[in-house]
Motif scaffolding. Structure first.
Motif, PDB file in Angstrom:
ATOM      1  N   VAL A  22     -12.400 -14.886   5.111  1.00  0.00           N
ATOM      2  CA  VAL A  22     -11.691 -15.799   4.213  1.00  0.00           C
ATOM      3  C   VAL A  22     -10.332 -16.246   4.755  1.00  0.00           C
ATOM      4  O   VAL A  22      -9.722 -17.155   4.219  1.00  0.00           O
ATOM      5  N   LYS A  23      -9.852 -15.610   5.796  1.00  0.00           N
ATOM      6  CA  LYS A  23      -8.563 -15.930   6.467  1.00  0.00           C
ATOM      7  C   LYS A  23      -7.345 -15.467   5.684  1.00  0.00           C
ATOM      8  O   LYS A  23      -6.415 -14.925   6.236  1.00  0.00           O
ATOM      9  N   THR A  24      -7.304 -15.710   4.376  1.00  0.00           N
ATOM     10  CA  THR A  24      -6.204 -15.268   3.511  1.00  0.00           C
ATOM     11  C   THR A  24      -6.801 -14.886   2.164  1.00  0.00           C
ATOM     12  O   THR A  24      -7.594 -15.633   1.603  1.00  0.00           O
ATOM     13  N   CYS A  25      -6.410 -13.718   1.667  1.00  0.00           N
ATOM     14  CA  CYS A  25      -6.854 -13.323   0.329  1.00  0.00           C
ATOM     15  C   CYS A  25      -5.734 -12.587  -0.382  1.00  0.00           C
ATOM     16  O   CYS A  25      -4.912 -11.930   0.244  1.00  0.00           O
ATOM     17  N   LEU A  26      -5.720 -12.733  -1.673  1.00  0.00           N
ATOM     18  CA  LEU A  26      -4.796 -11.953  -2.486  1.00  0.00           C
ATOM     19  C   LEU A  26      -5.308 -10.528  -2.561  1.00  0.00           C
ATOM     20  O   LEU A  26      -6.508 -10.280  -2.405  1.00  0.00           O
ATOM     21  N   ILE A  27      -4.407  -9.600  -2.806  1.00  0.00           N
ATOM     22  CA  ILE A  27      -4.826  -8.211  -3.022  1.00  0.00           C
ATOM     23  C   ILE A  27      -5.402  -8.106  -4.441  1.00  0.00           C
ATOM     24  O   ILE A  27      -6.511  -7.632  -4.634  1.00  0.00           O
ATOM     25  N   PHE A  28      -4.616  -8.537  -5.402  1.00  0.00           N
ATOM     26  CA  PHE A  28      -5.039  -8.571  -6.798  1.00  0.00           C
ATOM     27  C   PHE A  28      -5.030 -10.027  -7.244  1.00  0.00           C
ATOM     28  O   PHE A  28      -4.345 -10.851  -6.659  1.00  0.00           O
ATOM     29  N   GLY A  29      -5.762 -10.356  -8.262  1.00  0.00           N
ATOM     30  CA  GLY A  29      -5.898 -11.737  -8.700  1.00  0.00           C
ATOM     31  C   GLY A  29      -4.623 -12.331  -9.279  1.00  0.00           C
ATOM     32  O   GLY A  29      -3.671 -11.622  -9.576  1.00  0.00           O
ATOM     33  N   SER A  30      -4.642 -13.639  -9.409  1.00  0.00           N
ATOM     34  CA  SER A  30      -3.526 -14.358 -10.000  1.00  0.00           C
ATOM     35  C   SER A  30      -4.049 -15.638 -10.631  1.00  0.00           C
ATOM     36  O   SER A  30      -4.867 -16.338 -10.038  1.00  0.00           O
ATOM     37  N   LYS A  31      -3.528 -15.943 -11.803  1.00  0.00           N
ATOM     38  CA  LYS A  31      -3.915 -17.188 -12.468  1.00  0.00           C
ATOM     39  C   LYS A  31      -3.287 -18.396 -11.794  1.00  0.00           C
ATOM     40  O   LYS A  31      -3.687 -19.519 -12.041  1.00  0.00           O
ATOM     41  N   THR A  32      -2.295 -18.169 -10.933  1.00  0.00           N
ATOM     42  CA  THR A  32      -1.588 -19.278 -10.290  1.00  0.00           C
ATOM     43  C   THR A  32      -2.141 -19.618  -8.907  1.00  0.00           C
ATOM     44  O   THR A  32      -1.610 -20.494  -8.239  1.00  0.00           O
ATOM     45  N   SER A  33      -3.188 -18.922  -8.458  1.00  0.00           N
ATOM     46  CA  SER A  33      -3.723 -19.161  -7.123  1.00  0.00           C
ATOM     47  C   SER A  33      -5.243 -19.250  -7.144  1.00  0.00           C
ATOM     48  O   SER A  33      -5.903 -18.519  -7.880  1.00  0.00           O
ATOM     49  N   ASP A  34      -5.762 -20.133  -6.294  1.00  0.00           N
ATOM     50  CA  ASP A  34      -7.212 -20.270  -6.142  1.00  0.00           C
ATOM     51  C   ASP A  34      -7.732 -19.483  -4.942  1.00  0.00           C
ATOM     52  O   ASP A  34      -8.913 -19.569  -4.617  1.00  0.00           O
ATOM     53  N   LEU A  35      -6.864 -18.732  -4.278  1.00  0.00           N
ATOM     54  CA  LEU A  35      -7.302 -17.960  -3.113  1.00  0.00           C
ATOM     55  C   LEU A  35      -8.299 -16.884  -3.525  1.00  0.00           C
ATOM     56  O   LEU A  35      -8.218 -16.349  -4.637  1.00  0.00           O
ATOM     57  N   PRO A  36      -9.207 -16.535  -2.605  1.00  0.00           N
ATOM     58  CA  PRO A  36     -10.092 -15.411  -2.902  1.00  0.00           C
ATOM     59  C   PRO A  36      -9.254 -14.142  -3.076  1.00  0.00           C
ATOM     60  O   PRO A  36      -8.131 -14.054  -2.594  1.00  0.00           O
ATOM     61  N   CYS A  37      -9.832 -13.182  -3.740  1.00  0.00           N
ATOM     62  CA  CYS A  37      -9.094 -11.984  -4.113  1.00  0.00           C
ATOM     63  C   CYS A  37      -9.902 -10.740  -3.752  1.00  0.00           C
ATOM     64  O   CYS A  37     -11.075 -10.633  -4.126  1.00  0.00           O
ATOM     65  N   LEU A  38      -9.281  -9.818  -3.021  1.00  0.00           N
ATOM     66  CA  LEU A  38      -9.957  -8.576  -2.640  1.00  0.00           C
ATOM     67  C   LEU A  38     -10.404  -7.814  -3.883  1.00  0.00           C
ATOM     68  O   LEU A  38     -11.534  -7.325  -3.946  1.00  0.00           O
ATOM     69  N   TRP A  39      -9.554  -7.744  -4.882  1.00  0.00           N
ATOM     70  CA  TRP A  39      -9.888  -7.027  -6.117  1.00  0.00           C
ATOM     71  C   TRP A  39     -11.196  -7.535  -6.723  1.00  0.00           C
ATOM     72  O   TRP A  39     -12.063  -6.750  -7.098  1.00  0.00           O
ATOM     73  N   ASP A  40     -11.341  -8.854  -6.797  1.00  0.00           N
ATOM     74  CA  ASP A  40     -12.537  -9.437  -7.405  1.00  0.00           C
ATOM     75  C   ASP A  40     -13.790  -9.187  -6.571  1.00  0.00           C
ATOM     76  O   ASP A  40     -14.895  -9.150  -7.105  1.00  0.00           O
ATOM     77  N   ALA A  41     -13.617  -9.027  -5.259  1.00  0.00           N
ATOM     78  CA  ALA A  41     -14.771  -8.850  -4.371  1.00  0.00           C
ATOM     79  C   ALA A  41     -15.241  -7.398  -4.283  1.00  0.00           C
ATOM     80  O   ALA A  41     -16.368  -7.139  -3.884  1.00  0.00           O
ATOM     81  N   VAL A  42     -14.379  -6.455  -4.642  1.00  0.00           N
ATOM     82  CA  VAL A  42     -14.741  -5.037  -4.533  1.00  0.00           C
ATOM     83  C   VAL A  42     -15.652  -4.641  -5.686  1.00  0.00           C
ATOM     84  O   VAL A  42     -15.368  -4.906  -6.849  1.00  0.00           O
ATOM     85  N   ASP A  43     -16.759  -4.010  -5.313  1.00  0.00           N
ATOM     86  CA  ASP A  43     -17.761  -3.576  -6.282  1.00  0.00           C
ATOM     87  C   ASP A  43     -17.823  -2.046  -6.304  1.00  0.00           C
ATOM     88  O   ASP A  43     -18.756  -1.437  -5.802  1.00  0.00           O
ATOM     89  N   LEU A  44     -16.782  -1.465  -6.857  1.00  0.00           N
ATOM     90  CA  LEU A  44     -16.714  -0.018  -7.041  1.00  0.00           C
ATOM     91  C   LEU A  44     -16.341   0.242  -8.492  1.00  0.00           C
ATOM     92  O   LEU A  44     -15.692  -0.600  -9.127  1.00  0.00           O
ATOM     93  N   PRO A  45     -16.715   1.401  -9.017  1.00  0.00           N
ATOM     94  CA  PRO A  45     -16.408   1.663 -10.427  1.00  0.00           C
ATOM     95  C   PRO A  45     -14.914   1.877 -10.670  1.00  0.00           C
ATOM     96  O   PRO A  45     -14.203   2.409  -9.825  1.00  0.00           O
TER      97      PRO A  45
END
Length: 185
Positions: A22-45
């Motif tokens: 993805v080249k650049t991703c946020l660590i945690f999500g943000s309502k102010t950014s459309d960048l992909p987010c590591l938090w959203d991509a992680v599938d762990l409980p």
């Protein structure tokens, strides 16, 4: 055209591949950014009822944000985007696109940020050490010092050390850790 399947990251290796893809991703999500987010991509409980600690997902994301740049310092950069959003970025993208667009001379930064960089240039400092050095009497608030550090990160004048054994954020001049990117800080 089929919608893209959501990424399902479960391992450190998959997180590494995700950042490179993805080249650049946020660590945690943000309502102010459309960048992909590591938090959203992680599938762990997450934390389960009655379980102590943060849960697998938070522990993984929190550890990977430090471990990825520490294990792959020539490939993955940790930093802040305008607005103070924490992110991971491919070093190649940092070099070609992000640094030329975002670096600002320290002379354009606030007086407090300039003082913080003077201390960091003399030797690496943790956040707590900088808070104490910049305000020994406590007259400058924690949030003002933290804001100055974010300003220096966003303008690419400082960066967090990638030394793998550090437990606390330790700040270096950007050009010390990335001497082949940019010029004098």
């Amino acid at each position: 055209m089929k919608p893209r399947r959501p990424v399902k990251i479960k391992t450190f290796e998959q997180a590494y591949e995700f950042v490179l893809q993805v080249k650049t991703c946020l660590i945690f999500g943000s309502k102010t950014s459309d960048l992909p987010c590591l938090w959203d991509a992680v599938d762990l409980p997450g934390r389960q009822p009655g379980q102590k600690g943060w849960g697998q997902k938070v522990e993984a994301v929190w550890a990977w944000k430090n471990e990825l740049p520490a294990q792959f310092p020539d490939e993955i950069f940790y930093g802040k985007l305008p607005g103070g959003l924490a992110m991971l970025m491919c070093v190649d993208y940092l070099r070609r696109v992000h640094y030329p667009a975002q670096h600002r001379p320290v002379s354009t930064c606030s007086p407090l940020a300039r003082r913080a960089l003077e201390l960091i240039r003399s030797e690496p400092h943790t956040t707590a050490e900088l808070r104490k050095a910049l305000s020994p009497s406590g007259a400058i608030t924690k949030s003002k010092v933290d804001g100055a550090l974010v300003e220096l990160q966003v303008t690419l004048n400082i960066t967090r050390s990638n030394a793998p054994k550090l437990k606390r954020d330790t700040w270096l001049p950007f050009t010390e850790q990335y001497p082949d990117i940019g010029g004098e800080a």
